[in-house]
Design an enzyme around this catalytic site. Structure first.
Site, short mmCIF file in Angstrom:
data_model
loop_
_atom_site.label_atom_id
_atom_site.label_comp_id
_atom_site.label_asym_id
_atom_site.label_seq_id
_atom_site.Cartn_x
_atom_site.Cartn_y
_atom_site.Cartn_z
N LEU A 13 0.79 -1.22 -0.14
CA LEU A 13 -0.14 -0.07 -0.14
C LEU A 13 0.79 1.22 -0.05
CD1 LEU A 13 -2.78 -0.99 2.60
CD2 LEU A 13 -2.55 -1.81 0.39
N GLN B 265 -5.47 4.02 -6.80
CA GLN B 265 -6.67 4.38 -5.73
C GLN B 265 -6.85 5.64 -6.06
OE1 GLN B 265 -5.72 3.88 -1.55
NE2 GLN B 265 -7.67 3.47 -1.03
N HIS C 162 28.17 27.12 4.68
CA HIS C 162 29.29 28.25 5.27
C HIS C 162 28.91 28.15 6.78
CE1 HIS C 162 29.84 29.33 1.19
NE2 HIS C 162 28.71 29.56 0.93
#
Length: 416
Positions: free
Chosen positions: A6, A78, A331
């Site tokens: 799923l 789905q 930096h």
């Protein structure tokens, strides 16, 4: 055995990291989250994978293709995320009338743990926890699961549902379950129907992680980066050839370029195409991915992922964090216990706080509510392409949304 994975959800609890990609494709060590699930399934005996996709599905399809690890992959879409039972019902036409396994695509398993799920008849995986009251809890009698209770005040056991199931073929006829109180069709209701018809075995996992929120993504990387470097050590001991990877030490893999002036301690993997420059100290576990650069004169410690083409520059310290692809901290900055999305850019001197003065657990906003991370140390979560101005300070538990910016010299104490 045919296996349904799923991977259709939007991952709303993981926002802003999922604004532009599905949660299953978030990075965990050297692979997307869902790839760990699929790999575990294949290792356990999956002979065919049906991936249920939905939200932002293209990256998933592009990653797995038609076959993966020698196993055919099929996709079903789905349309609306209406629950786990609805997702499996969407996949049903692609399944043969045979037993099948269902796995959540955002769950991590320990090596070998899924094998007992695939062996034998119907089963459900569980893990034992100290406090099961916030989970679905299995009721087990005489070695058989007799029910599952959601968030009980008086738990019948300390076994919680790990969202991994072995169903009989007949369960394909039991997928049409009504909506739950939260308006979804739940796979646990299908499990209840299964329990009414057949014996269901409990399979206890040694380790499991449901990756739903940003600090769990950090935890997932802590786990799987450590596993990755252990695998590198095993390959060294098993005599992996130089053409595969060049190892320096029993727990280090330097396929990339590492300066002779760098100090590497503990388990560290530097992938091919990555560069570690002079004056750098890395205290593993750490994974430096292809195209990434670290240094000069940087310090990386804790369990840290420096993603593909990310950069950690001069006088920068990164501790126990995830820097996704293209993130740049170049930096005079500090990043601790944080998750930085793709192409984030830190202005010079940006500093992240990762500890509350009262020593309570850091809280983070999840779906509009402040939630405890359960972690004494947790920094920040930055969505893709967030940018900070120089000398920005960001407080512990702050989220910067996708594309958010800060001004030079700003102290950020609230989500943006």
């Amino acid at each position: 055995m045919q296996t349904v994975v799923l991977a259709a959800g939007q991952g709303t609890r993981m926002r802003p990291l999922t604004d532009r990609r599905p949660k299953p494709m978030l990075p965990v060590a050297d692979r997307p989250l869902v790839a760990h699930t699929v790999d575990a399934a294949i290792a356990a005996g999956a002979t065919r994978i049906v991936l249920v996709v939905g939200y932002e599905s293209d990256p998933i399809v592009d990653y797995f293709g038609e076959t993966y690890g020698g196993v055919p992959i099929e996709y079903v879409h789905q349309e609306a995320q209406a629950g786990t039972a609805d997702a499996v019902r969407t996949a049903a036409p692609a399944l043969a009338a045979e037993p099948f396994v269902v796995l959540n695509g955002d769950a991590l398993f320990a090596d070998g743990d899924l094998a007992p799920l695939y062996d034998g008849g119907p089963a459900i995986c569980s893990v034992r926890v100290d406090d099961p009251t916030q989970y679905g809890v299995l009721d087990v009698e005489d070695g058989v699961v007799t029910g599952i209770v959601e968030k009980p005040t008086d738990p019948p056991s300390n076994r919680i549902n790990a969202g991994a199931y072995h169903f009989p073929a007949a369960a394909l006829e039991w997928l049409d379950v009504p909506e739950s109180e939260r308006g979804e069709h739940e796979l646990t209701d299908v499990l209840e129907r299964t329990i009414d018809h057949v014996d269901v075995r409990p399979v206890t996992l040694s380790r499991w992680l449901d990756v739903g929120r940003p600090w769990e993504l950090l935890e997932a990387n802590e786990w799987k980066i450590a596993s990755l470097v252990e695998a590198a050590a095993d390959a060294e001991r098993d005599g992996a050839g130089a053409e595969e990877v060049h190892f320096a030490g029993t727990d280090r893999s330097f396929a990339g370029t590492v300066s002779d002036d760098a100090t590497i301690e503990g388990p560290v993997v530097v992938e091919a195409g990555a560069t570690v420059r002079e004056g750098v100290t890395i205290e593993g576990p750490a994974l430096i991915r292809s195209g990434a650069t670290v240094g000069p004169n940087a310090y990386v410690r804790g369990t840290t992922l420096v993603g593909e083409n990310a950069s950690v520059g001069h006088a920068v310290e990164v501790k126990n964090s995830v820097l996704m692809a293209g993130a740049a901290v170049n930096h005079l900055s500090y990043v601790g216990d944080s998750v930085l999305g793709r192409d984030v850019n830190f202005g010079a001197g940006t500093v992240v706080a990762n500890l509350r003065h009262d020593d309570e657990s850091v809280e983070l906003t999840v779906k509009g509510e402040r939630v405890s991370t359960g972690r004494r140390k947790f920094g920040v979560v930055l969505g893709d392409e967030a940018k900070t101005g120089i000398d920005t300070n960001i407080n512990a538990g702050v989220t910067l949304s996708t594309g958010a910016t800060t001004k030079p010299g700003e102290s950020v104490t609230r989500d943006r």
